[in-house]
Scaffold this motif. Structure first.
Motif, PDB file in Angstrom:
ATOM      1  N   ALA A 183      50.122  71.739 -34.289  1.00 38.65           N
ATOM      2  CA  ALA A 183      49.552  71.279 -33.022  1.00 38.65           C
ATOM      3  C   ALA A 183      48.225  71.977 -32.737  1.00 38.65           C
ATOM      4  CB  ALA A 183      50.539  71.530 -31.885  1.00 38.65           C
ATOM      5  N   SER A 184      48.160  73.284 -33.032  1.00 39.80           N
ATOM      6  CA  SER A 184      46.922  74.041 -32.821  1.00 39.80           C
ATOM      7  C   SER A 184      45.802  73.508 -33.706  1.00 39.80           C
ATOM      8  CB  SER A 184      47.166  75.521 -33.108  1.00 39.80           C
ATOM      9  OG  SER A 184      45.968  76.257 -33.003  1.00 39.80           O
ATOM     10  N   PHE A 185      46.122  73.210 -34.947  1.00 38.78           N
ATOM     11  CA  PHE A 185      45.116  72.663 -35.868  1.00 38.78           C
ATOM     12  C   PHE A 185      44.621  71.312 -35.385  1.00 38.78           C
ATOM     13  CE2 PHE A 185      43.850  70.003 -39.413  1.00 38.78           C
ATOM     14  CZ  PHE A 185      42.960  70.828 -40.093  1.00 38.78           C
ATOM     15  N   GLU A 186      45.555  70.455 -34.969  1.00 35.61           N
ATOM     16  CA  GLU A 186      45.170  69.119 -34.520  1.00 35.61           C
ATOM     17  C   GLU A 186      44.312  69.188 -33.256  1.00 35.61           C
ATOM     18  OE1 GLU A 186      48.871  67.037 -34.212  1.00 35.61           O
ATOM     19  OE2 GLU A 186      48.789  66.381 -36.307  1.00 35.61           O
ATOM     20  N   PRO A 236      40.013  67.279 -33.411  1.00 43.11           N
ATOM     21  CA  PRO A 236      40.353  65.944 -32.869  1.00 43.11           C
ATOM     22  C   PRO A 236      39.852  64.835 -33.786  1.00 43.11           C
ATOM     23  CG  PRO A 236      38.535  66.925 -31.650  1.00 43.11           C
ATOM     24  CD  PRO A 236      39.051  67.995 -32.576  1.00 43.11           C
ATOM     25  N   ALA A 237      40.558  63.730 -33.746  1.00 42.09           N
ATOM     26  CA  ALA A 237      40.174  62.576 -34.560  1.00 42.09           C
ATOM     27  C   ALA A 237      38.834  62.047 -34.088  1.00 42.09           C
ATOM     28  CB  ALA A 237      41.237  61.485 -34.462  1.00 42.09           C
ATOM     29  N   PRO A 238      37.956  61.681 -35.018  1.00 41.62           N
ATOM     30  CA  PRO A 238      36.639  61.154 -34.616  1.00 41.62           C
ATOM     31  C   PRO A 238      36.810  59.831 -33.860  1.00 41.62           C
ATOM     32  CG  PRO A 238      37.000  60.848 -36.977  1.00 41.62           C
ATOM     33  CD  PRO A 238      38.126  61.701 -36.472  1.00 41.62           C
TER      34      PRO A 238
END
Length: 198
Positions: free
Chosen positions: A184-187, A191-193
């Motif tokens: 979750a921290s990595f995501e 964030p998705a472009p």
């Protein structure tokens, strides 16, 4: 899965080399995806007569065997076809570990994923254990040692990932779920472009 802790147990000697998975649990019992009842089908064709009655002289049908948690097997245990039901049946019977000089790769992998510990020992240790078939030994996965009746501690190999999962009582999915905060921290940091194409 429960956490794998150190334990002591007597051995059940099964001195048959090249014992394949169809002998561990015959193919006709593979129609289920449930583990329930598989312990009764372990070594079925050797344990029961033609009428399905237990053979009293077969070692797994003896009272002493019921409390044992370690199968002392011959060389190349678990060879033959890949079937996860083989370690399931051993576990359902009550075994937590199998000792041999070697295991088939697929059987070893299936065992480790299901909390059955395959312990590889040198041939001299294997022979010593068969000379003392009613002995009690201690298995300590954290230390990766098998303590013999003489008190000698013998190290055995196990890969780090499998060891971690066994000691924590988790499977591969459980390991991934334990990493949820890091994922979750990595995501959140990546964030998705945003797609601006019209």
């Amino acid at each position: 899965m429960t956490k794998f802790t150190a334990f002591e147990s007597r051995l059940i000697p099964f001195p048959i080399d090249n014992l394949d998975t169809d002998q561990i649990i015959p193919a006709r019992f593979l129609k289920t995806i449930s583990k329930d009842g598989l312990g009764d089908q372990l070594f079925y064709d050797w344990r029961y007569d033609a009428e399905g009655e237990p053979k009293p002289d077969f070692i797994l049908n003896t009272p002493e065997a019921k409390a044992a948690k370690i199968l002392l097997a011959g060389d190349n245990f678990g060879c033959g076809s890949s079937r996860e039901h083989a370690p399931w049946a051993l576990l359902q019977y009550g075994f937590r570990a199998v000792i041999s000089t070697s295991f088939a790769d697929i059987f070893r992998g299936n065992s480790l994923k299901n909390s059955l510990l395959p312990i590889v020992v040198p041939r001299d240790v294997h022979a010593e254990l068969f000379r003392n078939p009613n002995a009690t030994v201690k298995v300590d996965l954290a230390a990766q040692t098998l303590t013999l009746p003489s008190g000698r501690a013998v190290e055995f190999p196990v890969d780090g990932f499998s060891k971690h999962c066994l000691l924590e009582g988790i499977d591969e999915l459980g390991y991934i779920l334990h990493q949820s905060p890091a994922i979750a921290s990595f995501e959140a940091a990546h964030p998705a472009p945003i797609n601006t194409a019209a």
